[in-house]
Design a protein around this motif. Sequence first.
Motif, mmCIF file in Angstrom:
data_model
loop_
_atom_site.group_PDB
_atom_site.id
_atom_site.type_symbol
_atom_site.label_atom_id
_atom_site.label_comp_id
_atom_site.label_asym_id
_atom_site.label_seq_id
_atom_site.Cartn_x
_atom_site.Cartn_y
_atom_site.Cartn_z
ATOM 1 N N ILE A 29 0.837 -1.213 0.000
ATOM 2 C CA ILE A 29 0.000 0.000 0.000
ATOM 3 C C ILE A 29 0.865 1.254 0.000
ATOM 4 O O ILE A 29 0.624 2.195 -0.774
ATOM 5 C CB ILE A 29 -0.954 -0.007 1.204
ATOM 6 N N VAL A 30 1.908 1.264 0.844
ATOM 7 C CA VAL A 30 2.791 2.439 0.931
ATOM 8 C C VAL A 30 3.550 2.634 -0.371
ATOM 9 O O VAL A 30 3.674 3.756 -0.882
ATOM 10 C CB VAL A 30 3.769 2.289 2.115
ATOM 11 N N PHE A 31 4.044 1.538 -0.941
ATOM 12 C CA PHE A 31 4.816 1.628 -2.188
ATOM 13 C C PHE A 31 3.972 2.171 -3.342
ATOM 14 O O PHE A 31 4.395 3.081 -4.055
ATOM 15 C CB PHE A 31 5.370 0.247 -2.547
ATOM 16 N N LEU A 32 2.770 1.632 -3.505
ATOM 17 C CA LEU A 32 1.910 2.081 -4.606
ATOM 18 C C LEU A 32 1.434 3.516 -4.401
ATOM 19 O O LEU A 32 1.313 4.280 -5.364
ATOM 20 C CB LEU A 32 0.716 1.138 -4.755
ATOM 21 N N SER A 33 1.168 3.896 -3.150
ATOM 22 C CA SER A 33 0.768 5.280 -2.864
ATOM 23 C C SER A 33 1.903 6.246 -3.180
ATOM 24 O O SER A 33 1.685 7.324 -3.763
ATOM 25 C CB SER A 33 0.361 5.428 -1.402
ATOM 26 N N LEU A 34 3.131 5.861 -2.810
ATOM 27 C CA LEU A 34 4.295 6.689 -3.101
ATOM 28 C C LEU A 34 4.535 6.784 -4.608
ATOM 29 O O LEU A 34 4.860 7.861 -5.125
ATOM 30 C CB LEU A 34 5.533 6.107 -2.400
ATOM 31 N N LEU A 35 4.347 5.663 -5.306
ATOM 32 C CA LEU A 35 4.513 5.655 -6.763
ATOM 33 C C LEU A 35 3.503 6.591 -7.427
ATOM 34 O O LEU A 35 3.859 7.355 -8.339
ATOM 35 C CB LEU A 35 4.348 4.229 -7.289
ATOM 36 N N ARG A 36 2.256 6.542 -6.971
ATOM 37 C CA ARG A 36 1.226 7.442 -7.516
ATOM 38 C C ARG A 36 1.590 8.903 -7.270
ATOM 39 O O ARG A 36 1.466 9.745 -8.166
ATOM 40 C CB ARG A 36 -0.124 7.122 -6.863
ATOM 41 N N PHE A 37 2.086 9.187 -6.055
ATOM 42 C CA PHE A 37 2.472 10.559 -5.713
ATOM 43 C C PHE A 37 3.603 11.055 -6.609
ATOM 44 O O PHE A 37 3.557 12.190 -7.119
ATOM 45 C CB PHE A 37 2.897 10.619 -4.243
ATOM 46 N N LEU A 38 4.596 10.210 -6.859
ATOM 47 C CA LEU A 38 5.739 10.605 -7.680
ATOM 48 C C LEU A 38 5.341 10.820 -9.138
ATOM 49 O O LEU A 38 5.795 11.775 -9.785
ATOM 50 C CB LEU A 38 6.844 9.542 -7.577
ATOM 51 N N ILE A 39 4.479 9.939 -9.655
ATOM 52 C CA ILE A 39 4.025 10.091 -11.045
ATOM 53 C C ILE A 39 3.260 11.395 -11.220
ATOM 54 O O ILE A 39 3.482 12.150 -12.177
ATOM 55 C CB ILE A 39 3.149 8.890 -11.464
ATOM 56 N N LEU A 40 2.347 11.683 -10.295
ATOM 57 C CA LEU A 40 1.571 12.927 -10.378
ATOM 58 C C LEU A 40 2.468 14.154 -10.248
ATOM 59 O O LEU A 40 2.237 15.175 -10.913
ATOM 60 C CB LEU A 40 0.501 12.951 -9.288
ATOM 61 N N ARG A 41 3.502 14.049 -9.429
ATOM 62 C CA ARG A 41 4.417 15.181 -9.270
ATOM 63 C C ARG A 41 5.168 15.452 -10.575
ATOM 64 O O ARG A 41 5.356 16.618 -10.956
ATOM 65 C CB ARG A 41 5.405 14.882 -8.142
ATOM 66 N N VAL A 42 5.570 14.377 -11.262
ATOM 67 C CA VAL A 42 6.241 14.541 -12.559
ATOM 68 C C VAL A 42 5.296 15.162 -13.574
ATOM 69 O O VAL A 42 5.667 16.072 -14.326
ATOM 70 C CB VAL A 42 6.767 13.175 -13.067
ATOM 71 N N VAL A 43 4.050 14.671 -13.601
ATOM 72 C CA VAL A 43 3.056 15.207 -14.539
ATOM 73 C C VAL A 43 2.814 16.682 -14.268
ATOM 74 O O VAL A 43 2.736 17.501 -15.192
ATOM 75 C CB VAL A 43 1.729 14.410 -14.435
ATOM 76 N N TRP A 44 2.688 17.054 -13.002
ATOM 77 C CA TRP A 44 2.432 18.453 -12.629
ATOM 78 C C TRP A 44 3.590 19.361 -13.073
ATOM 79 O O TRP A 44 3.374 20.515 -13.427
ATOM 80 C CB TRP A 44 2.240 18.557 -11.121
ATOM 81 N N ARG A 45 4.818 18.813 -13.052
ATOM 82 C CA ARG A 45 5.971 19.619 -13.479
ATOM 83 C C ARG A 45 6.051 19.719 -15.004
ATOM 84 O O ARG A 45 6.513 20.732 -15.533
ATOM 85 C CB ARG A 45 7.260 18.995 -12.943
#
Length: 301
Positions: A29-45
Amino acid sequence: MNNISEFITEHTGLTAQTQSEIFVSLLIIVFLSLLRFLILRVVWRQTSNVKVRYQWKRTLSFIVPFVTIILVGAVWLPAFEQFGAFLGLLSAGIAIALKDPLTNLAGWFFIIMRKPFVVGDRIQIGENTGDIIDIRLFQFTMLEIGNWVEADQSTGRIIHLPNGKVFLEPQANFSSGFEYIWNEIKVNITFESNWEKAKSILENIINEYSENTAIKAEKEILEASKNYMIYYKHLTPIVYTAVKDFGVRLTIRYLCNPRQRRGSENVIWQKILSAFNAEKNIQFAYPTTRFYKAGENASGE
């Protein structure tokens, strides 16, 4: 680690295997949540496009929970196999207790697969009309139009509706397939007015306003006919004539984009007012009542 495991077992009753399964589940759960957060951060940039950001966020919101359920389920599956009959009865009870949420989940699946509407469409479902701004597992959200505001403009209210509504209420889509609607403007003039001249003026105004609309609409219909049985013999604007109690009614019928209905009426009415103001033998009519005394003629003499 063994000491910690024994301590937990002593105070909670959880076996070492169960502790291991809980730990792995939390790690997933923690790994997938962190992965989602990182992907969205890249998209936002990478982009400031609101639509692209929304699509990424919604897609990940569907994919991440789905993958999480599969991976966590794989971890716990051996333990579940030992309680197959119990889980069968439990799932039946859950299905009855969660009838509405399951209906909404089925509604979501129908919306995603059949696409009666998508984000950005303007729809009416039951008594509610608005622009779809979000679709989730159990509900969809629209930005309300109409209600106390005239001509299909936004009220500013956000309405959340359960997905199960798609099985219970008829849906009217203003945007899908044929992206035009027929709009009508009613112009009332007195019986004494020169209605033929007034009609000619209205025809000139609406033909000038809708000069390119018919061509665009014809292309839209040709494209929409691939999926729907849509057919119109005439797409050009027209002015209809009718007699009412208070005068002659000239009704302008024309095609317009549903989001431009009020704007189009504003432009057309301004031209009508300017044109009629220059004509002395054309007067607007409104509901009136005339009284005559015995012995008087129609002129009041």
